[in-house]
Design an enzyme around this catalytic site. Sequence first.
Site, PDB file in Angstrom:
ATOM      1  CG  MET A 110      -1.789   1.166   1.411  1.00  0.00           C
ATOM      2  SD  MET A 110      -3.017   0.913   2.726  1.00  0.00           S
ATOM      3  CE  MET A 110      -1.979   0.552   4.137  1.00  0.00           C
ATOM      4  CG  HIS A 123       2.108   0.802  11.074  1.00  0.00           C
ATOM      5  ND1 HIS A 123       2.682  -0.348  10.577  1.00  0.00           N
ATOM      6  CD2 HIS A 123       1.371   0.423  12.123  1.00  0.00           C
ATOM      7  CE1 HIS A 123       2.297  -1.371  11.306  1.00  0.00           C
ATOM      8  NE2 HIS A 123       1.516  -0.937  12.238  1.00  0.00           N
ATOM      9  CD  GLU A 124      -1.139   0.462   7.546  1.00  0.00           C
ATOM     10  OE1 GLU A 124      -1.824   1.158   6.791  1.00  0.00           O
ATOM     11  OE2 GLU A 124      -0.145  -0.163   7.167  1.00  0.00           O
ATOM     12  N   GLY A 125      -2.222   5.177   9.962  1.00  0.00           N
ATOM     13  CA  GLY A 125      -2.978   6.268  10.590  1.00  0.00           C
ATOM     14  C   GLY A 125      -2.498   6.486  12.007  1.00  0.00           C
TER      15      GLY A 125
END
Length: 620
Positions: free
Chosen positions: A156, A471-473
């Site tokens: 991603m 990570h991931e927000g």
Amino acid sequence: MLRPTIDFLLYDWLQADTLPQRARFADHSRETFGSVLDAAERLAREKFAPFNRLVDTEEPRFDGEKVILPQATHEAWKAFGESGMLSAAQDYDIGGMQLPYLVETAANAFFAKASVGIGGSLLTVGNANLLMAHGNEAQRRVFALNEFSGRWSGTMCLSEPQAGSSLSDVATRAVPDGDNFESDALGPRYRLHGNKMWISAGEHELTENIIHLVLAKIPGPDGKLVPGTKGISLFVVPKKLVDAEGRLTGERNDVALAGLNHKCGWRGTTNTLLNFGEGRFKPAGRAGAVGYLVGRPGEGLRCMFHMMNEARIGVGLGAAMLGYAGYEASLDYARQRPQGRPITGAPSAPTSAPASGTPAFGKDAAAPQVPIIEHADVKRMLLAQKAYSEGALALCLYGARLVDEQHTGAPEAGAEAALLLEVLTPIIKSFPSQWCLEANSLAIQVHGGYGYTRDFPVEQYWRDNRLNMIHEGTHGIQALDLLGRKVVMQGGAGLKLLASRINATIERAGHVQGLAEFATQLGGAVQRLGAATKAAWATGEPAEALANATPYLQAFGHVVVAWIWLDVVLAAQAAEAPRRDGSLAACRYFFAYELPLVDAWLKVVSSREAVCREMLDEWF
């Protein structure tokens, strides 16, 4: 310890054994679920756990041509791909097992606990799921199915060096690849130019190909990029070019490794800076990475958040299992480590303080040492770890159960599950990330000086877990999402639904001896959370409401996990004594030591405390 806990949460609490009553899972039973968990536990124990320290010390390196990883990583990835776990929840007709997402999540817990550094499934499965939902037929067949089989892996690509978490500042460009760019069977073909940062598993030799999902902007007629997020589109960009049948063409795409990031933890997984279209490789004789549009132009974020929300549940699970791994290690250490002696005696005058320099208690120096688990403060640290990590695991499994309800439940139940999941996703990501990190810190403390050395695994667990708040927000982004969007969307419908679920548990607990006090305490916390939500938005000024979004996130998370624990304890009433009593003790701890913290966090939210918002740069 983990397997009995998972079995209890799955069957005694979440009634996973009722899922085969639904058409999609009709071929399954508790026995088939158990077989999957057995296989996952065995694979994690044999191929992942023994090499967790190895992949931490032998970091990925680039020899100028390819990234070098330990052979153990290659073998673990191969075994995981062959196990079928990558497509566990997928349809039979594409090679899946049609397992409930709940069971898939529970199975993945064993791998997360064994070695997050080896990694394997999170981004690949999320990447493929996104393409199944938003890609065209060829993209699903060529890219997604090869990822589910383990032949290829996925990434991603969101962040950029100059933009970080600010996706509105994405500068990667995508221009049509010639006049006939729409004629390619794999979708409209573009050429991408830009840089992406912090790309996990962005370069390696573990799989035959790597499939990147890349956010980029298509220039307007004037050649300029549309500002903000509305102009962002999504592209599937393979490392190696393929034809419409999924065969490698032998040509390398213009995607180049610019560098490896050297991390505090998660050292076994490559983390990369990738350059798209720099000209090192020139497919079809021209610079520019070949990418295929996914969905429609300008809808990149809508598509990508399909993957992001799934990834956030995975991040929460990974954080929970690192907390659980540290809990198990420190519990084992505390049971074996002799140190100190029991406290004996009492002050001669209990109502007055002892004289200066006079101990208020005594120890029999001639008595044998006791294991440190006999000391109350060590029990406190172990109870905290149990409350954080088991509570976080239960929260993640509850979220997975909502996913199954959303997709296979009756229409009304499915709609409610989707709404609940919207509200709870920031908590499922953030609570384990913050508080299981704290659990890892306490695991180090239980070990004392030994915990600060590499002779024991707990320092690695802490380093690995520290990434999960980022990570991931990031933690702050989850807070803004919760207070700025999730609790106010649809007129607060999600928050009201969550409150009704919590109140149903409160009602049940209120009739159980020994739990009524918890029910009353939780009921008050829910009311204060609702009042603080209204107070935060009382002026209607987002800057005032959101300045204290992070304390709000922490308070919200603690209320939710207190609810989870109370609900779990209700299910444990019929369990055997160790499970029943252990769950009750963890619940008692959380309500006595943790839930009271909510009031301090909500105080600054309700008053819209302005000190952080008004602080000026020069004052620092």
